[in-house]
Write an enzyme that holds these catalytic residues in place. Structure first.
Site, short mmCIF file in Angstrom:
data_model
loop_
_atom_site.label_atom_id
_atom_site.label_comp_id
_atom_site.label_asym_id
_atom_site.label_seq_id
_atom_site.Cartn_x
_atom_site.Cartn_y
_atom_site.Cartn_z
N GLU A 91 1.20 -0.98 -0.39
CA GLU A 91 0.39 0.22 -0.32
C GLU A 91 1.09 1.05 -0.15
OE1 GLU A 91 -3.35 -1.39 2.41
OE2 GLU A 91 -2.08 -0.47 2.94
N CYS A 111 3.85 -7.38 7.96
CA CYS A 111 4.75 -6.98 9.44
C CYS A 111 5.07 -8.04 10.33
CB CYS A 111 4.36 -5.68 9.98
SG CYS A 111 5.14 -5.28 11.61
N GLY A 161 5.14 -2.41 7.66
CA GLY A 161 6.38 -2.24 8.29
C GLY A 161 6.50 -1.97 9.25
N GLU A 162 7.85 -2.24 9.94
CA GLU A 162 8.84 -1.97 10.12
C GLU A 162 10.26 -1.23 10.28
OE1 GLU A 162 10.79 -0.27 12.78
OE2 GLU A 162 8.85 -0.92 13.83
N SER A 193 8.94 6.00 11.17
CA SER A 193 8.31 5.82 12.68
C SER A 193 8.00 4.77 12.33
CB SER A 193 7.04 5.74 11.72
OG SER A 193 5.90 5.14 13.40
N ILE A 217 4.38 4.25 20.81
CA ILE A 217 4.76 4.26 22.07
C ILE A 217 2.79 2.62 22.19
CG2 ILE A 217 3.71 6.71 22.47
CD1 ILE A 217 5.83 5.74 24.90
N ASN A 292 -8.27 3.59 14.07
CA ASN A 292 -9.16 2.53 13.39
C ASN A 292 -10.17 1.67 13.14
OD1 ASN A 292 -8.94 4.90 10.88
ND2 ASN A 292 -6.97 4.42 11.87
N CYS A 335 -3.50 1.88 7.69
CA CYS A 335 -2.15 0.44 6.85
C CYS A 335 -2.85 -0.83 6.91
CB CYS A 335 -0.82 0.65 8.43
SG CYS A 335 -0.26 1.91 8.37
#
Length: 348
Positions: A91, A111, A161-162, A193, A217, A292, A335
């Site tokens: 995406e 992820c 993803g990270e 991020s 966080i 969301n 996401c």
């Protein structure tokens, strides 16, 4: 498989040119065709000889981003689901703001971080993207904006993803984005991020960039964060905060804390009080995100009044805090939501 042309820096293209018996400046011409003129094939590089174009075609390929789905929101947000060469899907989102166009890019297919309120983790991690596959999302977005006479003004690495688990590719992507002879995106207009991959927060602090850092966080303490974010069991809350203090001491830059508010879970006034105590004396900004709704998850959205109460508690404690402006709510722009729907059909 031939490597992607977007995976190569200007210097690497110059080295490639020399290794193929071409003058180094040809690498600069190629870089200009890719990022300034934004062509989609080597045949379009008309100031290069036919022989050089054939060498390029033999050595590289452009990233294939096949448009599977495109949704346009009433607020101007455009979300794409792109198919990759191996039939995986990713995406990318174009968000229109008063100050310009922001592109939200994806760094991995799926992820593995496992945040329990996020659609991105459904199905787990399939693979990392190359730097070029991340670059291609921005170039494609800019090509779309070219038709309107507009440009990409900022980038947020907040898609699926990270980024700090695909660190090398993410950093190469960033270097390509800020290059003055390429898209030339200002460093302070880019935000990366992370969910708190501690070793790479330290690495990022030492990179000596002006790129913004945001931390997901979502809880004010170790126990609650571990319930919401399994990654916290690998990198505990205190270790994350210590790495952020190092980052701040090294860079002097403000940190953004992203906090998704989940009804009855982490959105009580006492959570806000605890968060304020954790963040005191830090140069930071808290971005409150009303969670969301994801059909596969059981969480509910925090009420409007509770969102404002949470904000007031933080503000009264001297914490700089805002509530994220929602965009693309009508097109499943959070996401992973679009990809999750796609996967339900049996796709990758």
């Amino acid at each position: 498989m031939k490597p992607f042309i977007y995976d190569f820096t200007l210097e690497e293209l110059q080295e490639w040119a020399v290794s193929h018996n071409e003058p180094a400046f040809r690498g600069g011409q190629i870089f200009d065709w890719v990022y300034v003129k934004r062509v989609n094939s080597f045949e379009e590089m008309t100031n290069l000889s036919k022989g050089l174009r054939e060498k390029l075609n033999d050595s590289f390929q452009f990233v294939t981003l096949k448009e599977i789905t495109k949704f346009e929101s009433k607020d101007g947000t455009v979300k794409f689901l792109f198919g990759l060469h191996d039939d995986h899907a990713i995406e990318t989102v174009i968000m229109k703001h008063s100050y310009g166009n922001s592109i939200c890019v994806t760094t991995q297919v799926g992820c593995r971080v496992g945040c329990t309120f996020c659609a991105s983790t459904l199905g787990g991690l399939k693979r990392d993207l190359t730097a070029g596959e991340i670059v291609a999302q921005v170039v494609r977005s800019q090509q779309i904006l070219d038709e309107r006479g507009e440009r990409v003004s900022s980038i947020v690495i907040m898609g699926t993803g990270e980024p700090f688990e695909n660190y090398e590719a993410t950093m190469k992507f960033l270097r390509l984005m800020i290059h003055e002879k390429g898209l030339n995106i200002g460093q302070r207009h880019i935000t990366v991020s992370t969910s708190g991959i501690v070793p790479n927060i330290y690495r990022f602090a030492d990179e000596n960039t002006q790129i913004n850092l945001a931390i997901s966080i979502h809880a004010p303490n170790d126990a609650l964060r571990s319930k919401l974010m399994p990654v916290n069991r690998r990198f505990p809350f205190d270790d994350v905060m210590e790495s952020l203090r190092y980052y701040q001491a090294k860079t002097g830059r403000r940190i953004t804390f992203e906090y998704a508010l989940i009804g009855g879970v982490n959105d009580r006034p006492e959570h806000a009080e605890e968060l304020a105590n954790v963040l005191k004396n830090m140069l930071c900004h808290v971005n409150l995100i009303p969670v969301n709704h994801v059909p596969e998850r059981k969480y509910i959205r925090t009420s409007r009044s509770d969102i404002f109460q949470f904000q007031r508690v933080l503000a009264d404690k001297g914490v700089n805090v805002t509530i994220r402006r929602e965009q693309g709510h009508d097109i499943a722009a959070a996401c992973g939501q679009l990809r999750a729907k796609h996967m339900e059909s049996g796709a990758r």
